[in-house]
Design an enzyme around this catalytic site. Structure first.
Site, short mmCIF file in Angstrom:
data_model
loop_
_atom_site.label_atom_id
_atom_site.label_comp_id
_atom_site.label_asym_id
_atom_site.label_seq_id
_atom_site.Cartn_x
_atom_site.Cartn_y
_atom_site.Cartn_z
N GLU A 43 79.80 76.23 -25.64
CA GLU A 43 81.22 76.00 -25.91
C GLU A 43 81.50 76.03 -27.42
O GLU A 43 82.46 76.63 -27.87
CB GLU A 43 81.65 74.66 -25.33
CG GLU A 43 83.13 74.40 -25.41
CD GLU A 43 83.53 73.10 -24.73
OE1 GLU A 43 84.69 72.73 -24.87
OE2 GLU A 43 82.67 72.48 -24.07
N ARG A 75 65.25 69.17 -16.09
CA ARG A 75 65.21 68.75 -14.69
C ARG A 75 64.79 69.89 -13.76
O ARG A 75 64.24 69.64 -12.69
CB ARG A 75 66.56 68.14 -14.28
CG ARG A 75 66.81 66.79 -14.97
CD ARG A 75 68.17 66.22 -14.66
NE ARG A 75 69.26 67.09 -15.04
CZ ARG A 75 69.82 67.14 -16.26
NH1 ARG A 75 69.36 66.35 -17.21
NH2 ARG A 75 70.82 67.96 -16.51
#
Length: 174
Positions: free
Chosen positions: A94, A57
């Site tokens: 993560e 994006r």
């Protein structure tokens, strides 16, 4: 114009507890998209040579901003997406790692770069992009984002690394 009102929130995506801030609804509004580009362009650091967009994006906003400012567009892509010689950096997620790359000849030493993405959350990808540009000899003059998820600390992380940050809309939470 209230840009936040044009950004849709999708609860529990991509996993429970996440409030996904979806800019596609902003992009569907020509005035909202135009205002976003104009407002970010107005915050561009002086003397930049390139506008860098982070996949995917970030490409949308960086392309329009680069055109608006009359500057070149530098693509920061996921691993294996660019043809030709590339340079890249790995960064922690993560769970695991990821890699971003750019063409080896896209940013020459001393070029001033403004980094653009749709959203800053924890700042992991943006920090990796800063490292990539700096390792190529570029100067990261700043970073701009449509959305700041301020509770996640990404903008503060970039500021602590010496990168001025411009954002248009802030949302609390995840």
């Amino acid at each position: 114009m209230d840009l936040a009102a044009l950004i849709r929130t999708i609860p529990d995506f991509p996993k429970p507890g996440i409030q996904f801030r979806d800019v596609t609804t902003l992009l569907l509004d020509p005035h909202g998209f135009g205002q976003t580009v104009a407002r970010l362009s107005a915050q561009a650091p002086a003397g930049i040579d390139l506008v860098a967009g982070i996949e995917a994006r970030g490409f949308v906003f960086a392309s329009a901003i680069a055109r608006e400012l009359g500057r070149g567009l530098l693509l920061i892509r996921k691993d294996g997406k660019l043809p030709g010689a590339t340079v890249g950096v790995d960064y922690a997620l993560e769970y695991g790692t990821d890699r971003i790359e750019m063409h080896a000849d896209a940013c020459v030493p001393g070029q001033r770069v403004w980094l653009i993405d749709d959203l800053i959350a924890t700042g992991g990808t943006a920090s990796a992009a800063v490292r990539l540009i700096r390792e190529a000899g570029g100067v990261v003059a700043g970073a701009g984002f449509v959305i700041d998820l301020s509770d996640l600390g990404g903008a503060a992380r970039l500021l602590n690394d010496g990168v001025p940050v411009a954002t248009l809309v802030a949302f609390a939470g995840y």
